[in-house]
Design a protein around this motif. Structure first.
Motif, short mmCIF file in Angstrom:
data_model
loop_
_atom_site.label_atom_id
_atom_site.label_comp_id
_atom_site.label_asym_id
_atom_site.label_seq_id
_atom_site.Cartn_x
_atom_site.Cartn_y
_atom_site.Cartn_z
N LEU A 156 0.81 -1.22 0.00
CA LEU A 156 0.00 0.00 0.00
C LEU A 156 0.85 1.29 0.00
O LEU A 156 0.62 2.18 -0.82
CB LEU A 156 -0.98 -0.05 1.17
CG LEU A 156 -2.05 1.03 1.19
CD1 LEU A 156 -2.89 0.99 -0.08
CD2 LEU A 156 -2.95 0.87 2.40
N PRO A 157 1.86 1.40 0.88
CA PRO A 157 2.68 2.63 0.84
C PRO A 157 3.37 2.85 -0.51
O PRO A 157 3.45 3.98 -0.99
CB PRO A 157 3.72 2.41 1.94
CG PRO A 157 3.12 1.40 2.85
CD PRO A 157 2.24 0.53 2.01
N ILE A 158 3.85 1.76 -1.15
CA ILE A 158 4.51 1.95 -2.44
C ILE A 158 3.48 2.31 -3.51
O ILE A 158 3.73 3.14 -4.38
CB ILE A 158 5.35 0.72 -2.85
CG1 ILE A 158 6.46 0.48 -1.82
CG2 ILE A 158 5.99 0.93 -4.22
CD1 ILE A 158 7.43 -0.63 -2.17
N MET A 159 2.31 1.69 -3.40
CA MET A 159 1.25 2.02 -4.37
C MET A 159 0.89 3.51 -4.26
O MET A 159 0.82 4.22 -5.27
CB MET A 159 0.02 1.14 -4.09
CG MET A 159 -1.27 1.66 -4.64
SD MET A 159 -1.81 0.88 -6.14
CE MET A 159 -2.05 -0.79 -5.69
N SER A 205 2.73 5.87 -3.09
CA SER A 205 3.89 6.65 -3.54
C SER A 205 3.90 6.76 -5.06
O SER A 205 4.12 7.82 -5.63
CB SER A 205 5.20 5.99 -3.10
OG SER A 205 5.23 5.88 -1.71
N GLU A 206 3.70 5.61 -5.72
CA GLU A 206 3.76 5.63 -7.19
C GLU A 206 2.64 6.48 -7.78
O GLU A 206 2.87 7.31 -8.65
CB GLU A 206 3.68 4.20 -7.74
CG GLU A 206 4.95 3.41 -7.51
CD GLU A 206 5.14 2.27 -8.52
OE1 GLU A 206 4.39 2.21 -9.51
OE2 GLU A 206 6.05 1.45 -8.30
N PHE A 234 12.95 7.16 -2.52
CA PHE A 234 12.73 8.44 -3.21
C PHE A 234 11.66 9.26 -2.48
O PHE A 234 11.88 10.40 -2.10
CB PHE A 234 12.32 8.18 -4.66
CG PHE A 234 12.09 9.43 -5.46
CD1 PHE A 234 13.16 10.20 -5.89
CD2 PHE A 234 10.81 9.85 -5.78
CE1 PHE A 234 12.96 11.36 -6.63
CE2 PHE A 234 10.59 11.01 -6.51
CZ PHE A 234 11.68 11.76 -6.94
N VAL A 235 10.49 8.62 -2.30
CA VAL A 235 9.39 9.37 -1.68
C VAL A 235 9.67 9.62 -0.19
O VAL A 235 9.33 10.67 0.35
CB VAL A 235 8.05 8.63 -1.89
CG1 VAL A 235 6.95 9.25 -1.07
CG2 VAL A 235 7.69 8.67 -3.37
N ALA A 273 4.08 1.18 -13.55
CA ALA A 273 2.70 1.07 -14.05
C ALA A 273 1.77 2.02 -13.29
O ALA A 273 0.97 2.74 -13.90
CB ALA A 273 2.20 -0.37 -13.91
N MET A 274 1.91 2.05 -11.96
CA MET A 274 1.02 2.91 -11.18
C MET A 274 1.42 4.39 -11.33
O MET A 274 0.57 5.27 -11.19
CB MET A 274 1.01 2.50 -9.71
CG MET A 274 0.37 1.14 -9.49
SD MET A 274 -1.37 1.12 -10.01
CE MET A 274 -1.66 -0.63 -10.18
#
Ligand code: PHE
Length: 461
Positions: A58-61, A63-64, A405-406, A238-239
Motif C-alpha cells: 500500500l505505501p509503495i502504491m 507513492s507511485e 525516493f518518496v 505502471a502505477m
C-alpha cells in the motif's frame, strides 16, 4: 510533433480504479497466488501476505500514484520532476520501464497459454480425459515452440490494438468491460464451489485461513513479501503512469486503498474457487505451477457443467492477463511518447514489436531449439531467467528506490503536497510517512537481501 499534445486523462474516477485494478489483478492473483499458498501450507502464509500488502504494498502504491499524479508524467519524467537539474533519479524511472519491458516479454507467453486454454475449453478438449492425458496437453504446449509463438503473437496483437486505441478509448473502455466480467466470473465459480461434495469448500476455508504455524518457513515469509508488490504491479512504473492520467489529487489515497483491497479480494476469491474443487476430489493442494493448467481442467472435466466452468475459468485467466499486460505496454508507450515525441501508434507498434521479439526466446524455452545452450550457461532456461531477473532483482530494487525516493529524496513539503496531506485527517499522512520512510524500505531491503542469498550467507535463514 506528438499527436498527444495534451496529456490524456481518465474519463471517470471509476475508470482509473478499474484500469489500475485491471493492472494489479493478473496471472499473479489467479495463477500464482493459489499455488504459492498451497506450497506454503495456506493459513499463516495468507495472514503474512495480508500484512505485507498493508505495510509494503500500500505505501509503495500510494507513492507511485502520487508521484505520477503530481508530475503528470511517465516514470522517467516523474522522478526528474521532483528533483530538477539533471537528477540521477531519472535512471530509476528508466529502470522501471526496462523491468516492464522484460516482464511483458515473458508474461505474454503465460497469457498465450491461457488463450490457448480458452480455445481448448471451447472445443471441449478435456472431456473424458484422465490425469495423464490432461497433463500431456500442457506438456505438449510447453514443448511446442511454434504454438507458443503463435499464441504469443496473437496476445501481443490484442495488447497493441487496445493500447493504440488510447488511454480513454482503448485502456479505460476495455477495463470497464473486463473488470466487472472478471469479478462476476470469480464470484460465480466461487458460489458454485460452495455446493461441491465432500465439504470441499469448508476444507478449503480451513486450508486458506487456519494458521498452521508449523508449515511456514522463512522462505514463505519472504515469498509473501515479494509477491505483495508483484501482484500490486509495483516497481515497474505502471502505477506512476496510470496515476499521471489522474487529475484529482484527492482520489490518490482512497483509490490506492480500494485497488489494493480489490486485488487482495480477487486473490483470496481465486483460492476459494480453486481449492474447493481440488479438495472435493482429493487432489493435491501442493500441485505447484501446474495447479491451474493441469489439475483444474482435470477436475472440471468430471463436474456437472464442467464445459461451461472451464470456458469461463480460462476466459477469466485471459482477461486478467490482458488487463495487466496493457498496463505494462502503456508504461513503455507513454515513456516513448513523452521522451521522443512519437505518436501513440508509432510508439506502441515499434516498442511492442521489440518486446515481442525479445519474448521469442522465452516462447522457445520449452522446445530448446535455438536457445538450448542458454540453460547450459545460466542453469535455467530463458523464460525462467527472465522471470528470475524481473521478479527477484528488478522488482525489489525498483520498489526499494520508490520508497527511498518518496521517503527521503524529496522534501517533506513536496511529500505533503503530492500526497494531498491537507485533504485528509492528520493521522493518515503521519501513518503513511512513517511507513514509507522506515517500515517499507526496511522490509523491501530484507527481501532483496534474501533474494540475493545474503541472509543465507550470514546464517540468518
Ligand atoms: N500485477 C500483475 C499480476 O498480478 C503483474 C504486473 C506486475 C502487471 C507489474 C503490471 C506491472 O499478474
Amino acid at each position: 510533433m506528438s499527436l498527444e499534445t495534451t496529456r490524456p486523462a481518465w474519463g471517470t474516477r471509476m475508470g482509473f480504479i478499474f484500469a489500475a485494478a485491471g493492472s494489479a489483478v493478473g496471472l499473479g492473483n489467479i495463477w500464482k497466488f493459489p499455488y504459492i499458498t498451497g506450497e506454503n501450507g495456506g493459513g499463516l502464509f495468507v495472514l503474512i501476505y495480508l500484512g505485507c500488502v498493508v505495510l509494503v504494498g500500500l505505501p509503495i502504491m500510494i507513492s507511485e500514484v502520487m508521484i505520477g499524479n503530481r508530475s503528470q508524467q511517465s516514470p522517467v519524467g516523474a522522478f526528474q520532476f521532483f528533483r530538477r537539474g539533471g537528477s540521477p533519479w531519472g535512471i530509476v524511472g528508466w529502470f522501471g520501464v526496462l523491468a516492464g519491458f522484460v516482464l511483458l516479454s515473458y508474461y505474454s507467453i503465460v497469457a498465450g497459454w491461457s488463450l490457448n486454454y480458452v480455445y481448448l475449453a471451447l472445443s471441449n478438449s478435456f472431456h473424458g480425459l484422465g490425469a495423464g492425458a490432461i497433463s500431456g496437453i500442457f506438456d505438449e504446449l510447453y514443448l511446442s515452440g511454434a504454438r507458443n509463438i503463435l499464441w504469443h503473437t496473437l496476445f501481443m496483437c490484442i495488447v497493441v490494438v487496445i493500447v493504440v486505441g488510447g488511454v480513454r478509448k482503448g485502456i479505460e473502455k476495455t477495463c470497464n468491460l473486463l473488470m466487472p466480467l472478471l469479478f462476476l466470473i470469480v464470484f460465480g465459480i466461487m458460489i458454485y464451489s460452495i455446493f461441491l461434495p465432500n465439504h470441499g469448500f469448508l476444507k478449503a476455508l480451513d486450508f486458506i485461513f487456519y494458521p498452521h504455524v508449523e508449515k511456514l518457513t522463512h522462505r514463505g515469509v519472504l515469498e509473501a513479501l515479494g509477491h505483495s508488490f508483484f501482484t500490486l504491479s509495483l516497481g515497474m512504473g505502471a502505477m506512476i503512469t496510470y496515476g499521471s492520467y489522474l487529475s484529482e489529487r484527492k482520489e490518490i489515497l482512497h483509490s490506492s486503498f480500494f485497488i489494493s483491497i480489490l486485488d487482495t479480494v480477487v486473490a483470496l476469491m481465486a483460492c476459494m474457487m480453486i481449492y474447493p474443487v481440488v479438495f472435493a476430489f482429493g487432489y493435491d493442494a501442493e500441485a505447484g505451477p501446474g495447479l491451474v493448467f493441469k489439475t483444474l481442467p482435470l477436475v472440471f472435466s468430471q463436474l456437472p457443467g464442467g464445459y461451461l466452468l472451464s470456458v469461463l475459468f480460462f476466459l477469466l485467466l485471459a482477461f486478467a492477463a490482458l488487463s495487466s499486460a496493457i498496463s505494462l505496454q502503456e508504461v513503455v508507450t507513454s515513456t516513448v511518447i513523452d521522451r521522443l515525441n512519437w505518436n501513440r501508434r508509432k510508439a506502441t507498434l515499434i516498442t511492442a514489436s521489440v518486446i515481442f521479439i525479445f519474448g521469442v526466446p522465452s516462447a522457445l524455452a520449452g522446445s530448446g531449439g535455438l536457445f538450448s545452450g542458454w540453460a547450459d550457461i545460466f542453469g535455467m532456461n530463458f523464460f525462467d531467467s527472465m522471470d528470475f531477473l524481473a521478479s527477484n532483482w528488478m522488482l525489489p530494487l525498483s520498489g526499494l528506490f520508490v520508497a527511498i525516493f518518496v521517503g527521503w529524496a524529496i522534501s517533506d513539503s513536496q511529500r505533503r503536497d503530492a500526497f494531498g496531506a491537507e485533504l485528509h485527517a492528520k493521522w493518515k499522512y503521519d501513518a503513511f510517512n512513517m511507513l514509507v520512510r522506515y517500515v517499507t524500505p526496511a522490509m523491501v531491503f530484507l527481501v532483496f537481501m534474501h533474494k540475493i542469498g545474503f541472509l543465507k550467507l550470514i546464517g540468518l535463514v
